[in-house]
Design a protein around this motif. Structure first.
Motif, short mmCIF file in Angstrom:
data_model
loop_
_atom_site.label_atom_id
_atom_site.label_comp_id
_atom_site.label_asym_id
_atom_site.label_seq_id
_atom_site.Cartn_x
_atom_site.Cartn_y
_atom_site.Cartn_z
N LYS A 1 -14.99 -35.73 31.26
CA LYS A 1 -13.72 -35.95 30.63
C LYS A 1 -13.36 -37.33 30.19
CE LYS A 1 -11.70 -31.97 32.65
NZ LYS A 1 -10.87 -31.71 33.83
N ILE A 2 -12.13 -37.58 29.72
CA ILE A 2 -11.96 -38.68 28.84
C ILE A 2 -11.79 -39.84 30.00
CG2 ILE A 2 -9.41 -38.54 28.28
CD1 ILE A 2 -9.87 -40.02 25.83
N PHE A 3 -11.24 -39.45 30.97
CA PHE A 3 -10.93 -40.71 32.00
C PHE A 3 -11.42 -40.34 33.35
CE2 PHE A 3 -7.18 -41.12 29.06
CZ PHE A 3 -7.33 -42.22 28.44
N SER A 4 -12.07 -39.08 33.62
CA SER A 4 -12.89 -38.89 34.71
C SER A 4 -14.34 -38.36 34.48
CB SER A 4 -11.91 -37.98 35.40
OG SER A 4 -12.37 -36.70 35.03
N VAL B 1 -5.71 -43.22 42.17
CA VAL B 1 -6.87 -42.99 41.29
C VAL B 1 -6.82 -44.04 40.22
CG1 VAL B 1 -7.07 -40.77 42.07
CG2 VAL B 1 -5.67 -41.13 40.14
N LEU B 2 -7.83 -44.21 39.57
CA LEU B 2 -7.69 -45.13 38.20
C LEU B 2 -8.47 -44.43 37.07
CD1 LEU B 2 -6.93 -48.15 37.72
CD2 LEU B 2 -9.20 -48.82 37.92
N PRO B 3 -8.13 -44.37 35.93
CA PRO B 3 -8.61 -43.76 35.01
C PRO B 3 -9.75 -44.85 34.50
CG PRO B 3 -6.43 -44.38 34.14
CD PRO B 3 -6.59 -44.78 35.64
N VAL B 4 -10.96 -44.40 33.92
CA VAL B 4 -11.80 -45.23 33.18
C VAL B 4 -12.19 -44.58 32.11
CG1 VAL B 4 -14.00 -46.47 33.46
CG2 VAL B 4 -12.65 -46.09 35.55
N ASP C 1 -3.92 -23.85 35.64
CA ASP C 1 -5.36 -24.20 35.49
C ASP C 1 -5.67 -25.48 34.92
OD1 ASP C 1 -8.03 -24.57 35.30
OD2 ASP C 1 -8.39 -22.48 33.67
N LEU C 2 -6.05 -26.30 35.72
CA LEU C 2 -6.15 -27.78 35.07
C LEU C 2 -7.62 -28.31 34.73
CD1 LEU C 2 -3.78 -29.49 38.03
CD2 LEU C 2 -3.40 -28.97 35.45
N ASN C 3 -8.49 -27.46 34.54
CA ASN C 3 -9.81 -27.43 34.01
C ASN C 3 -9.67 -28.39 32.66
OD1 ASN C 3 -11.28 -26.36 35.97
ND2 ASN C 3 -11.49 -24.64 35.07
N ARG C 4 -8.79 -28.14 31.89
CA ARG C 4 -8.71 -28.59 30.53
C ARG C 4 -7.92 -30.06 30.77
NH1 ARG C 4 -5.43 -25.52 25.96
NH2 ARG C 4 -3.85 -26.71 26.78
N ALA C 5 -7.14 -30.36 31.59
CA ALA C 5 -6.40 -31.70 31.60
C ALA C 5 -7.49 -32.78 31.85
CB ALA C 5 -5.88 -31.46 33.15
N GLY C 6 -7.23 -33.55 30.87
CA GLY C 6 -8.18 -34.68 30.77
C GLY C 6 -9.25 -34.58 29.88
N THR C 7 -9.42 -33.50 29.12
CA THR C 7 -10.50 -33.12 28.19
C THR C 7 -10.02 -34.28 26.75
OG1 THR C 7 -10.53 -30.89 28.71
CG2 THR C 7 -11.51 -31.46 26.52
N PRO C 8 -11.36 -34.85 26.47
CA PRO C 8 -10.59 -35.94 25.27
C PRO C 8 -10.21 -35.11 23.85
CG PRO C 8 -13.18 -35.80 25.89
CD PRO C 8 -12.45 -35.03 26.77
N LEU C 9 -9.45 -35.47 23.22
CA LEU C 9 -8.90 -35.23 22.14
C LEU C 9 -8.83 -36.38 21.26
CD1 LEU C 9 -5.66 -33.22 22.92
CD2 LEU C 9 -7.87 -32.18 22.56
N LEU C 10 -9.15 -36.21 19.77
CA LEU C 10 -8.84 -36.88 18.71
C LEU C 10 -7.50 -36.31 18.04
CD1 LEU C 10 -9.67 -39.72 17.62
CD2 LEU C 10 -10.93 -38.31 16.03
N GLU C 11 -6.54 -37.06 17.98
CA GLU C 11 -5.40 -36.49 17.28
C GLU C 11 -5.61 -37.08 15.80
OE1 GLU C 11 -1.33 -36.19 18.83
OE2 GLU C 11 -0.57 -36.36 16.92
N ILE C 12 -5.49 -36.13 14.73
CA ILE C 12 -5.64 -36.78 13.44
C ILE C 12 -4.35 -36.47 12.65
CG2 ILE C 12 -6.86 -36.45 11.32
CD1 ILE C 12 -9.36 -35.44 13.19
#
Lengths: 477, 95
Positions: free
Chosen positions: A20-23, A47-50, A143-154
């Motif tokens: 994920k983007i932060f975990s 918790v701390l996002p990295v 369902d939080l499986n998708r939570a935190g998946t990295p996206l690029l918004e264009i």
């Protein structure tokens, strides 16, 4: 009144990272609910996002591909709203300082003209989870499986003037993100989702009309239909004396219409502020150079090169560069066979038709580039006729081995032995005296009958050039 | 800048905070004081000073792209009020 349509698109493309983007939770698609949601994704206290380095690298690659400025320093912000699939109560996104600034892409319109579409910005953010409204009486499943998946918004400029232009732009972005390997672009799995901002204005008016935002469209066909519907709805509304309300709408594919989501007034008050959990993202020259070091040739450049190097038509070049895998396949066939035009015809003809029929991707083709090049070589050296080559292709497709094996096992080798062709023709001439007489009395068209007879007799294997030459000689008498 | 009652109610609603009606005036006064302090700082000439996004003068550290978190669903869901088939259940929300 004449109306002009104005469209801008926001495209959310899922980045092809492992985590994920932060975990450090994995991002594999289709896992059991909530098995890929860790404490950070759940928004538990303390918790701390990295930030994931690969997500940053991918954003930089995209920026480079659209000739955009890459911000040496960008900021993550909290976008605050409440929804059960967003457990923290905010989405980490970028607001004032996005990682990718102004860029542009070119689209080709139907009449062949090229139009430049501006990209305002592209920023990194995290995806939310999924809400399942149907399965539980009185409850919504999360369902939080998708939570935190990295996206690029264009985010594009409002540069598009028709649904077709919007689709051409969306397809171009889709092509680019797949070429540069930052997203699988899988629309069924939600890896590429489009929001369209649509408004209309009288032709000649400088200021924009009030826009409606159509959310979460996940196919190019639906994008075109949704915009088409929305444009007609707005024009009808205004011409009927009403006014367009700025709102979010959903496209219902079954009914082919857009519907208001009836959001509350303050729903858009996101109260962005810099996320204190994340420091500014700094991108220096070394990082930038490393991120784009292996950036492949982009679709536009490849298309131009295919036309110049291989003499392909614009149409063929466009078709054969649709995806990087297809372009690589074609190029490999062209180089191995030394016959780029034949290679283009075979790839865009027989191969594409077979792939479409079997509903498979180029990477799954049972006929490899080397095998197709082998087939073309056998056409070139006269071993088989162009007509029988299709049969050989079919044999290869169905697992019969390479071209030489199929030719051998099916006995498709062209007959080039002049003696054998001569005796075949002698027999046919002797057996059809009436037709011979007709030919000799000047009825040239009967020649085709003889060619047909020879081909029938030889099972299509007689060399056509030799057949023509010998036939003419024999029929002269 | 002075906030009135309706501002406080709106802010509280956006943050999903329940505020007793008799407390509204006090919050309005407290928050207005904070905004006054901000206005005072705003008056300082900061031309030529680069805005900070964070009090620490450091850049974000980056993490290698490797999955490191095992599945701990049972553990996390042990504190959830309601779950079913691996999902968290919440009161029905419809758009």
């Amino acid at each position: 009144m004449q109306w002009e349509t104005v469209i801008g698109l926001e495209i959310h493309t899922q980045l092809a990272t492992q985590s994920k983007i932060f975990s450090g939770a994995p991002t594999a698609f289709g896992a059991d609910p909530n098995t890929q949601a860790c404490a950070i994704d759940l928004g538990l206290p303390g918790v701390l996002p990295v930030l994931n380095v690969q997500a940053v690298r991918f954003a930089v690659r995209f920026g480079k591909a659209i000739e955009a400025e890459i911000a040496p320093r960008s900021i993550f912000a909290r976008k605050n709203y409440f929804y059960p699939d967003l457990p923290k109560g905010y989405q980490i996104s970028q607001y004032e300082l996005p990682v990718v600034g102004k860029g542009q892409v070119e689209i080709v319109l139907d009449e062949g003209t090229v139009k430049t579409i501006g990209v305002t910005r592209a920023h990194l953010e995290e995806d939310a989870g999924k809400s399942l409204h149907e399965d539980f009486q009185g409850f919504t499943g999360i369902d939080l499986n998708r939570a935190g998946t990295p996206l690029l918004e264009i985010v594009s400029e409002p540069d598009m003037r028709s649904p077709q232009e919007a689709v051409a732009y969306a397809k171009k972005i889709h092509q680019i993100v797949r070429y540069i390997g930052i997203s699988d672009g899988n629309m069924q799995e939600g890896s590429f989702r489009m929001d369209a901002n649509v408004s209309v204005r009288p032709v000649g008016q400088a200021e924009f009309g009030t826009r409606a935002e159509i959310k979460n469209v996940n196919s190019f066909r639906f994008l075109e239909k949704a915009i088409q519907f929305e444009v007609e709805r707005q024009i009808d509304l205004i011409e009927g004396g009403g006014t367009v309300v700025q709102e979010t709408r959903l496209y219902d594919a079954a009914k082919d219409e857009t519907r208001s989501m009836r959001t509350k007034e303050e729903a858009n008050d996101y109260r962005y502020f810099p996320d204190p959990d994340l420091l500014p993202l700094e991108i220096d020259a070394d990082f930038l150079a490393e991120a784009v070091a292996d950036l492949p040739e982009l679709p536009d450049a490849k298309r131009a090169r295919f036309q110049a190097d291989y003499g392909l038509s614009e149409y063929d070049a466009d078709l054969l560069t649709a995806s990087r895998e297809l372009a690589d396949y074609f190029e490999s066939v062209a180089k191995d066979s030394g016959e780029p035009k034949l290679a283009a015809n075979w790839v865009s003809g027989e191969l594409m038709a077979a792939l479409n029929k079997a509903e498979c991707e180029i990477g799954e083709s049972p006929v490899s580039a080397a095998m197709l090049a082998g087939l073309i070589a056998r056409i070139k050296d006269g071993t088989i006729s162009g007509k029988l080559a299709k049969q050989v292709f079919e044999g290869m497709w169905n697992g019969g081995g390479d071209a030489d094996r199929v030719i051998e096992s099916q006995g498709l080798k062209q007959i080039t032995d002049t003696g054998a062709i001569e005796s075949m023709i002698d027999a046919i001439v002797a057996a059809n005296p009436a037709q011979v007489e007709q030919y000799r009395s000047g009825k040239d068209k009967i020649f085709g009958f003889f060619v047909g007879q020879v081909m029938k007799q030889s099972g299509g294997k007689a060399n056509p050039g030799q057949v023509n030459e010998i036939l003419r000689r024999k029929l002269q008498g | 800048m002075a906030l009135d009652r309706s501002d406080i109610e709106k802010i509280a609603h956006l943050a999903r905070l329940a505020i007793a009606p008799e407390q509204t005036e006090r919050y309005a006064a407290d928050l207005s004081n904070i905004l006054d302090l901000v206005a005072q700082m705003d008056a300082v000439d900061t031309s030529g000073v680069e805005p900070m996004a964070h009090p620490l003068h450091m850049a974000q550290r980056l993490r290698p792209d490797q999955p490191t978190e095992p599945n701990q669903r049972e553990h996390f869901q042990s504190i959830a009020p309601l779950t079913d088939s691996g999902l968290y259940l919440v009161p029905k929300v419809i758009e």
